[in-house]
Design a protein around this motif. Sequence first.
Motif, PDB file in Angstrom:
ATOM      1  N   LYS A  90       0.904  -1.114   0.069  1.00 39.25           N
ATOM      2  CA  LYS A  90       0.051   0.040  -0.142  1.00 39.25           C
ATOM      3  C   LYS A  90       0.813   1.258   0.039  1.00 39.25           C
ATOM      4  O   LYS A  90       2.060   1.425   0.110  1.00 39.25           O
ATOM      5  CB  LYS A  90      -0.926   0.197   1.237  1.00 39.25           C
ATOM      6  CG  LYS A  90      -1.998  -0.947   1.110  1.00 39.25           C
ATOM      7  CD  LYS A  90      -2.929  -0.891   2.323  1.00 39.25           C
ATOM      8  CE  LYS A  90      -4.072  -1.779   2.261  1.00 39.25           C
ATOM      9  NZ  LYS A  90      -4.910  -1.722   3.313  1.00 39.25           N
ATOM     10  N   LYS A  91       0.054   2.401  -0.204  1.00 42.55           N
ATOM     11  CA  LYS A  91       0.956   3.663  -0.302  1.00 42.55           C
ATOM     12  C   LYS A  91       1.838   3.676   1.028  1.00 42.55           C
ATOM     13  O   LYS A  91       2.845   4.556   0.941  1.00 42.55           O
ATOM     14  CB  LYS A  91      -0.046   4.726  -0.505  1.00 42.55           C
ATOM     15  CG  LYS A  91       0.609   6.021  -0.700  1.00 42.55           C
ATOM     16  CD  LYS A  91      -0.573   7.287  -0.813  1.00 42.55           C
ATOM     17  CE  LYS A  91      -1.342   7.133  -2.151  1.00 42.55           C
ATOM     18  NZ  LYS A  91      -2.171   8.211  -2.430  1.00 42.55           N
ATOM     19  N   LEU A  92       1.173   3.795   2.216  1.00 45.82           N
ATOM     20  CA  LEU A  92       2.142   3.942   3.542  1.00 45.82           C
ATOM     21  C   LEU A  92       3.241   3.152   3.581  1.00 45.82           C
ATOM     22  O   LEU A  92       4.447   3.485   3.873  1.00 45.82           O
ATOM     23  CB  LEU A  92       1.337   3.327   4.618  1.00 45.82           C
ATOM     24  CG  LEU A  92       1.950   3.688   5.992  1.00 45.82           C
ATOM     25  CD1 LEU A  92       2.026   5.168   6.265  1.00 45.82           C
ATOM     26  CD2 LEU A  92       0.701   3.098   7.109  1.00 45.82           C
ATOM     27  N   SER A  93       3.279   1.929   2.823  1.00 42.22           N
ATOM     28  CA  SER A  93       4.604   1.115   2.868  1.00 42.22           C
ATOM     29  C   SER A  93       5.652   1.842   1.726  1.00 42.22           C
ATOM     30  O   SER A  93       6.765   1.702   1.990  1.00 42.22           O
ATOM     31  CB  SER A  93       4.349  -0.340   2.140  1.00 42.22           C
ATOM     32  OG  SER A  93       3.353  -1.106   2.896  1.00 42.22           O
ATOM     33  N   TRP A  94       5.358   2.149   0.869  1.00 39.63           N
ATOM     34  CA  TRP A  94       6.131   2.988  -0.286  1.00 39.63           C
ATOM     35  C   TRP A  94       6.656   4.316   0.511  1.00 39.63           C
ATOM     36  O   TRP A  94       7.936   4.559   0.238  1.00 39.63           O
ATOM     37  CB  TRP A  94       5.402   3.206  -1.523  1.00 39.63           C
ATOM     38  CG  TRP A  94       5.027   1.866  -2.394  1.00 39.63           C
ATOM     39  CD1 TRP A  94       3.963   1.461  -2.753  1.00 39.63           C
ATOM     40  CD2 TRP A  94       6.161   1.260  -3.036  1.00 39.63           C
ATOM     41  NE1 TRP A  94       4.063   0.247  -3.418  1.00 39.63           N
ATOM     42  CE2 TRP A  94       5.338   0.009  -3.507  1.00 39.63           C
ATOM     43  CE3 TRP A  94       7.327   1.063  -3.035  1.00 39.63           C
ATOM     44  CZ2 TRP A  94       5.890  -0.855  -4.089  1.00 39.63           C
ATOM     45  CZ3 TRP A  94       7.910   0.077  -3.887  1.00 39.63           C
ATOM     46  CH2 TRP A  94       7.252  -0.942  -4.304  1.00 39.63           C
ATOM     47  N   ILE A  95       5.768   4.987   1.074  1.00 38.57           N
ATOM     48  CA  ILE A  95       6.183   6.020   2.026  1.00 38.57           C
ATOM     49  C   ILE A  95       7.331   5.871   3.055  1.00 38.57           C
ATOM     50  O   ILE A  95       8.468   6.433   2.975  1.00 38.57           O
ATOM     51  CB  ILE A  95       5.004   6.784   2.666  1.00 38.57           C
ATOM     52  CG1 ILE A  95       4.299   7.429   1.572  1.00 38.57           C
ATOM     53  CG2 ILE A  95       5.894   7.832   3.315  1.00 38.57           C
ATOM     54  CD1 ILE A  95       3.085   7.875   1.995  1.00 38.57           C
ATOM     55  N   ALA A  96       7.238   4.645   3.575  1.00 36.95           N
ATOM     56  CA  ALA A  96       8.032   4.188   4.641  1.00 36.95           C
ATOM     57  C   ALA A  96       9.584   3.615   4.121  1.00 36.95           C
ATOM     58  O   ALA A  96      10.344   4.033   4.296  1.00 36.95           O
ATOM     59  CB  ALA A  96       7.617   3.224   5.401  1.00 36.95           C
TER      60      ALA A  96
END
Length: 116
Positions: A90-96
């Motif tokens: 998800k987007k949160l993983s890519w941001i991390a």
Amino acid sequence: MSEKFITIKEVALNNNCPECYSKDGLRLTFKQKFLDTKFYKSITADVSSSIACKTCNTTIYPVQWTDDIERVFEYHHRALEPKKASTYLKKLSWIAILFIAIVIAGIVFTVFYAKL
């Protein structure tokens, strides 16, 4: 983390129900496990199965299966093609991941250019 089982195949069986002896109520259902977290969605390789009679609303456990039901179950189990196990970030993983990469690049940059 939420775990769900998604129905991937449901088959009406022509066998007699061991409880009510009805010939048109047995349903064989195969379900595959689906995980959903803040960081990813995942389809696992875990597949569960159940047989239920819609006429008498009874779950038929493997102890109650006749030889005919067992043969039909094995046939459908071999013919089953579950969805391929996969993971979607998800987007949160890519941001991390991006944040960690920037921090590592900053540390490397500071270490190499601080010596000059």
